[in-house]
Write an enzyme that holds these catalytic residues in place. Structure first.
Site, PDB file in Angstrom:
ATOM      1  N   ASP A  56      -8.968  -4.982   2.104  1.00 42.05           N
ATOM      2  CA  ASP A  56      -7.751  -5.691   1.700  1.00 42.05           C
ATOM      3  C   ASP A  56      -7.779  -7.156   2.113  1.00 42.05           C
ATOM      4  OD1 ASP A  56      -6.538  -3.448   0.606  1.00 42.05           O
ATOM      5  OD2 ASP A  56      -5.794  -2.787   2.553  1.00 42.05           O
TER       6      ASP A  56
ATOM      7  N   ASP B  52      -4.297  -2.476   5.068  1.00 41.78           N
ATOM      8  CA  ASP B  52      -4.786  -2.021   6.374  1.00 41.78           C
ATOM      9  C   ASP B  52      -6.294  -2.004   6.417  1.00 41.78           C
ATOM     10  OD1 ASP B  52      -5.125  -0.044   4.582  1.00 41.78           O
ATOM     11  OD2 ASP B  52      -3.969   1.483   5.624  1.00 41.78           O
TER      12      ASP B  52
ATOM     13  N   ASP C 152       0.856  -1.174   0.000  1.00 41.75           N
ATOM     14  CA  ASP C 152       0.000   0.000   0.000  1.00 41.75           C
ATOM     15  C   ASP C 152       0.893   1.224   0.000  1.00 41.75           C
ATOM     16  OD1 ASP C 152      -2.429  -0.921   0.024  1.00 41.75           O
ATOM     17  OD2 ASP C 152      -2.911  -0.565   2.123  1.00 41.75           O
TER      18      ASP C 152
END
Length: 1199
Positions: free
Chosen positions: A781, A777, A456
């Site tokens: 996801d 997070d 990310d």
């Protein structure tokens, strides 16, 4: 046992209820039955019984806005009447139960039987002492005193067995204790937000009581059952209770029931807690599990015995300690967690091969001994089998049997599972210090093989401290924050209202903790950045929120990954409505038809104005690496009231207030960490929801891409267009064209992330199957984290759902911690190889010595008890010593090994065979001419029960000395010269080597009869140590021989891949394979399971490993090696019945068949395999790309 405690619990409660029922308007039973209803039934029941949720709150003496008063007396009373939010664990096993379990070990049982027979026979004296006529050899030098001492050997074996069992049981017991401690620590750490006395506070989950008003938001795991009383757009994933994967929409008037253990996937709101602990839905299920656990256990045991494998006892249902509903999800998750980890596959295969060889050797030894004895006595010397001699003969046979068992015990590398576990457990403990909280042990080792990391951007590569640094407001593009006077008053008021109301009320900016520090940002970081912007404009958001509290918000469209925007509707004093909206600039601007000009008036905003704005404002901001957010609003009249559920009509025709550029600076340590990854052969890819220019700018700052390189940066839309065919289906070949060059995927949805991860894992482009790590997070996801080989969740910013799906939690949310994980993972792999190199040398030598010695001299030069010492101590201690080597930076200088690389490289094979040759030559020299060299009596062909000879003691001592010094050689596996390098950084290693040496002196000098040792003189000791030191010199000789010259060396313990099988066939086959395999392998499996659940240490292992670790790794996912070997699902599935000793056939579950990669021929040398890995990186650079990296192209994609 669980149900006992619970029924007591209920009866107590019933009594309490009788006393207190008057105090609350409803009883525990009422609430329990209410929570079992769903949907409209529940709404009807609440209406009939209580009127509405407000009056239910009154019944429970709580206020929907203020919550409970929070006084101790009130809380205690509630805990007394409605129970605590805690699920009582099952009782632990007693020490005796654990001892009994440790005794179930197959090898131990064999040894016990042998020892008991040997003991019994030594006490049995045949009448008339007809010994002279029986076996000539038995009469040898035996005097009365020695005959009396015949029981010692049997007793010594029994004693060593007892020691092993007690150690094991003690370890299991302390592990259990620590596990419970850890479990309770984890429970205490889990916090939840509730309202008490009008204050929003966070309390430990166990403190929640019935009547609490809890605030729930996106990403939470609900800790108790409750009724939804206010909120918006709440969607819940109830799959952990119902198994339905669809998200359930909750609303106050249609379905207000919220259940513990379920996940909030969208929205926010408040709930009234109505059931906690054993009375909640999850608690009820656990109570059933607690009761069902024991019966299951009994059934399981029976089934196992019928299956002919008394090898595996049932894993107790640890879940009862979980305290939260999340255990069920784990159980689900682990069903399809990942295929067997690479290392385990290789080890399983190796252990089977070694075990088979050992079994064959021990059988041959026994047969040869028995035949030789019979032929010698009854054929050559032509004796009769006399009845009174039977016990004497049987005693001989028992002795032969014991020798056979000893050969087997030494051959089986039971130190292997121990070494793996110690190594993993040690690494995991140390990784905690490096901010990696490992939830599944094997993730640690998989990380060492990682070839790709999909990261990310926000929070991982960047600091996640958002600040607005540029703004476009009132027709001016400000490069820094403007003063409040330069913005028209009307625009300023709209802007402040839009930010204050249209963000989660839980997001706040608090004063810094230390003087002169930065203000603390609480809640959603992007919203914190916007609130910070309000404060920078010298305005305040709090009065506005106080004036319009959360309950008064008319409708909220919460942010989700599809909308990429958030909107809040409020009712104005004149009855009309106003909606504030904020979101990704290119998405919100598409919906704007007006904009506020320099005077604060509306003006038309046409598509071509928009294009200009994108060019002049948004792109320059994005190229500075800023995240652009557009803030807009729209007014609605109140008659007719708009159709709020029709989102597309509501979210159009907006008026743009301003566009801000939010900076999220790159973490200072990230560029270096990424450089290390690239040097270690790991590709870092960035997957982000941000716009493409921002993403590219940050990627360049981090060093993921370098200007002028030919790599792809594309948006989710473009990515989907390229990977799907005309019908819109994803095609693997299309993904294969993209992923090798893809470095940045921007504006991506969670599904894109999952598709990319799956595409890379399933790819057959490259020779090695890619091992992918993913960081995430958000709740969305989850799928990608589960699919990846290793999922990293963020400890600070991560939601419960993400943590649940992950394997490792980064406690500091920092990318550089991932590099540490890679280092530890590689270190585990190397530690195992070091141990193997040492272990196999000991095994080869001991087996050959015992075997040939027994065949030539009718007696193994190494006695059973000595073998047990060599085995137990060398295995256990060596695994401790070699598995705890700390990692070094140099581990990051090589490419990943890949899945097909053999565990035992050719260099290691050279070392094993080389040292084995040295040791065998010396031991055989000592065995056959030792008595002449040292001028002592020969120990060969000694009669039964004869006293221990100095001759054999010297052989035993020399053998141990050579192992000790070879342990130092084993510290290096890549053919390095300096084996002492860094030895003092590992105190455990030094302690163990010296400790073993000390114990050896005691055994030889004072071990006497039980250890078959006789004390040695100083000069004899010096010779033993001198021969041992020769190992170090010999090690240098071996290192000089180039491996490439030795063509005959093969690698061992590699995994090869199977050809692809279409999925339908696969599913049909699985059943058949299993039965066919089972028949074919019945013998092997039995032997295998025996071997494995067995070996003495496995216990010690379980113990050690879990004692360190058990609680963090989820109880169900204990994929330690021995489980592997004992679970029937993991059959060794090579379809050929013949098994060469070191075979290249396959062993893995069908899951792997779908990810084939062409098998690399197994006797390449290392360098060739490494170059195979290099190829992948080179091709990606040299191949010409279809998409020029020109700014024009990037502009097209972003538009």
């Amino acid at each position: 046992m669980g149900d006992m405690t619970n029924s007591d619990f209920y009866s107590k409660n019933q009594r309490n209820e009788a006393n207190h029922a008057g105090e609350f308007g409803c009883t525990l039973e009422d609430l329990r039955s209410l929570m079992e209803l769903r949907g409209t039934e529940a709404v009807v029941k609440i209406k009939e019984t209580y009127g509405d949720t407000e009056s239910l709150c009154r019944h429970l003496k709580t206020s929907p806005t203020e919550g409970l008063p929070g006084t101790d007396a009130d809380l205690d009373k509630r805990k007394l009447i409605f129970g605590k939010n805690f699920i009582p664990p099952k009782k632990p096993k007693t020490f005796l139960q654990l001892v009994w379990e440790a005794l179930q070990d197959v090898t131990l049982i064999i040894l016990e039987i042998a020892a008991i027979i040997s003991l019994g026979l030594s006490f049995y004296h045949p009448p008339g002492e007809g010994g002279e006529d029986c076996a000539a050899s038995s009469a040898g030098g035996e005097d009365e005193g020695e005959a009396e001492a015949g029981w010692i050997e049997g007793a010594a074996i029994l004693l060593s067995v007892i020691c092993v069992v007690l150690v094991t049981a003690f370890n299991d017991w302390s592990k259990e204790k620590q596990f419970r401690g850890l479990q309770s620590r984890i429970e205490q750490e889990q916090k939840f937000t509730v309202i008490r006395g009008g204050q929003v506070i966070q309390i430990p989950v166990a403190e929640i009581v019935v009547g609490d008003i809890a605030q729930i938001k996106y990403g939470d795991l609900l800790p108790a059952d409750g009724i939804f009383i206010q909120g918006n757009d709440l969607k819940i994933d109830e799959s952990s209770l119902t198994g339905e994967s669809d998200q359930v929409r909750k609303s106050v008037d249609k379905d207000p029931m919220l259940l513990s253990g379920t996940h909030v996937m969208e929205g926010s709101g408040r709930m009234l807690v109505t059931a906690v602990g054993v009375n909640s839905q999850t608690g009820i299920i656990f109570t059933l599990l607690g009761a069902g656990g024991e019966e299951e256990e009994k059934k399981d045991k029976k089934a196992k015995q019928q299956d002919g494998a008394a090898a595996m006892e049932m894993q107790p249902l640890k879940s009862a300690e979980g305290g939260e509903g999340d255990d069920k999800d784990k159980r689900k998750a682990n069903m399809h967690k990942k295929e067997k980890s690479v290392l385990q596959g290789k080890l399983t295969k190796l252990a089977v091969q070694i075990g088979k060889a050992g079994l064959v050797m021990s059988a041959i030894t026994v047969i040869i001994l028995v035949l030789y004895f019979c032929i010698d006595n009854f054929v050559v010397q032509d004796k009769q089998w006399l009845p009174e001699c039977t016990p004497v003969y049987v005693q001989y046979f028992v002795k032969f049997f014991i020798i056979g068992v000893t050969v087997l015990v030494v051959a089986v590398p039971e130190g292997l599972p121990l070494a793996v576990t110690i190594s993993l457990a040690y690494s995991v403990k140390k990784m905690m210090k490096d901010n990696n909280l490992v939830r599944h042990l094997d993730a640690c080792e998989t990380m060492g093989n990682a070839t790709a990391i999909c990261s990310d951007k926000t929070g991982t590569l960047t600091t996640n401290r958002m600040t607005v640094v540029q703004a476009y407001v009132a027709d001016v593009h400000y490069k820094e924050i403007p003063g409040p006077d330069s913005i028209p008053a009307k625009t300023l008021e709209l802007l402040v209202n839009a930010i204050a109301l249209n963000s989660a009320y839980t997001t706040k900016i608090l004063p810094p903790e230390k003087e002169g520090g930065l203000p603390r940002q609480v809640g959603n970081k992007t919203e914190c950045g916007l609130l910070g912007f309000v404060l920078d404009l010298k305005q305040d958001y709090q009065p506005i929120r106080t004036q319009i509290p959360e309950e008064k918000l008319y409708k909220v469209y919460t942010f989700n990954s599809v909308r990429k925007s958030m909107s809040t509707v409020i009712k104005l004093p004149d009855g009309s409505f106003r909606m504030y909206s904020k979101g990704a600039s290119e998405i919100v601007l598409k919906k704007c038809s007006k904009i506020l000009n320099g005077a604060g008036e509306l003006r038309i905003f046409r598509p071509r104005d928009r294009d200009e704005m994108v060019k002049k404002v948004i792109e320059p901001m994005a190229c500075d690496g800023l995240r652009t957010i557009c803030i807009a609003y729209r007014d609605f009249s109140n008659n007719p009231e708009p159709e709020w559920d029709n989102e597309n009509d509501i979210l159009t025709d907006l008026t743009c207030i301003c566009v801000v550029g939010i900076e999220d600076p790159v973490r200072p340590e990230v560029p270096e960490a990424i450089r290390k990854c690239q040097r270690a052969g790991i590709t870092v890819r960035m997957v982000t929801g941000d716009n493409i220019n921002t993403a590219r700018a940050i990627a360049i700052k981090c060093g993921i891409i370098h200007p002028g390189e030919d790599f792809l940066c594309i948006e989710g839309k473009e990515f989907n267009r390229r990977i799907r065919n005309e019908k819109g289906e994803i095609e693997q070949e299309r993904i294969d064209k993209i992923w090798p060059k893809l470095r940045v995927l921007a504006r991506s949805s969670p599904t894109d992330k999952h598709t990319l991860v799956k595409g890379i894992i399933d790819s057959t482009q490259v020779e090695q199957r890619q091992v992918v790590a993913v960081t995430g997070d958000g709740t969305n996801d989850g799928p990608a984290l589960k699919k990846a080989d290793v999922g990293f969740a963020m400890g600070i910013a991560g939601t419960d759902v993400a943590k649940e799906a992950s394997d490792i939690i980064l406690t500091d949310d920092n990318f550089s911690s991932i590099v540490k994980a890679v280092m530890w993972g590689r270190n585990v792999y190397d530690s195992i190889s070091k141990f193997l190199q040492f272990q196999l040398t000991v095994n080869v030598v001991a087996v050959i010595v015992a075997f040939t010695g027994a065949c030539i001299t009718q007696d193994s030069p190494l006695k059973a008890v000595q073998m047990l010492w060599v085995n137990l101590i060398m295995d256990t201690f060596a695994s401790l010593a070699l598995a705890t080597e700390p990692p070094t930076e140099s581990l990051l200088l090589r490419k990943p090994y890949g899945r097909n690389k053999a565990l035992i490289s050719r260099t290691m094979m050279k070392n094993i065979l080389g040292h084995a040759v040295y040791q065998l030559i010396l031991i055989f020299t000592l065995l056959f001419v030792g008595e002449k060299i040292f001028k002592i009596d020969s120990g060969r062909n000694a009669p039964l029960h004869s006293p221990p000879s100095e001759h054999y003691t010297i052989i035993f001592n020399t053998f141990v000395m050579m192992q000790l010094f070879n342990e130092i050689n084993a510290r290096k596996i890549h053919g390095e010269r300096n084996v002492f390098d860094g030895i003092f950084r590992n105190p455990i290693f030094c302690t163990i080597v010296l400790g073993t040496f000390g114990v050896q002196i005691v055994i030889v000098q004072f071990g006497g009869k039980p250890f078959s040792c006789s004390p040695l003189q100083l000069d004899q000791w010096m010779w033993c140590v001198f021969i041992g030191l020769g190992e170090l010199v010999w090690g240098q000789v071996i290192a000089t021989i180039p491996t490439s010259r030795l063509k005959f060396l093969k690698e061992a313990g590699g995994l090869t891949e199977k050809p692809e099988v279409p999925e339908e066939e696969l599913n049909e086959d699985v059943e058949e394979i299993d039965h066919a395999e089972r028949e074919l392998r019945r013998g092997q499996i039995l032997w295998f399971r025996g071997l494995n659940r067995i070996q003495t240490q496995i216990r010690v292992v379980k113990a050690f490993r879990s004692s360190l670790y058990e609680g963090l790794e989820k109880p169900e996912s204990r994929t330690s090696i021995h489980n592997f070997m004992t679970h029937p699902e993991f059959r060794i599935e090579d379809s050929q019945p013949h098994i060469p000793l070191i075979d290249d056939t396959e062993l893995e579950d069908p899951a792997l068949k779908q990810n084939p990669s062409p098998p690399s021929s197994l006797n390449k040398n290392n360098s060739a395999i490494d170059s195979g890995i290099n190829l992948t990186t080179d091709t990606s650079k040299s191949a010409t790309s279809s998409s020029p990296g020109s700014p024009i192209h990037s502009l097209e994609t972003s538009l």
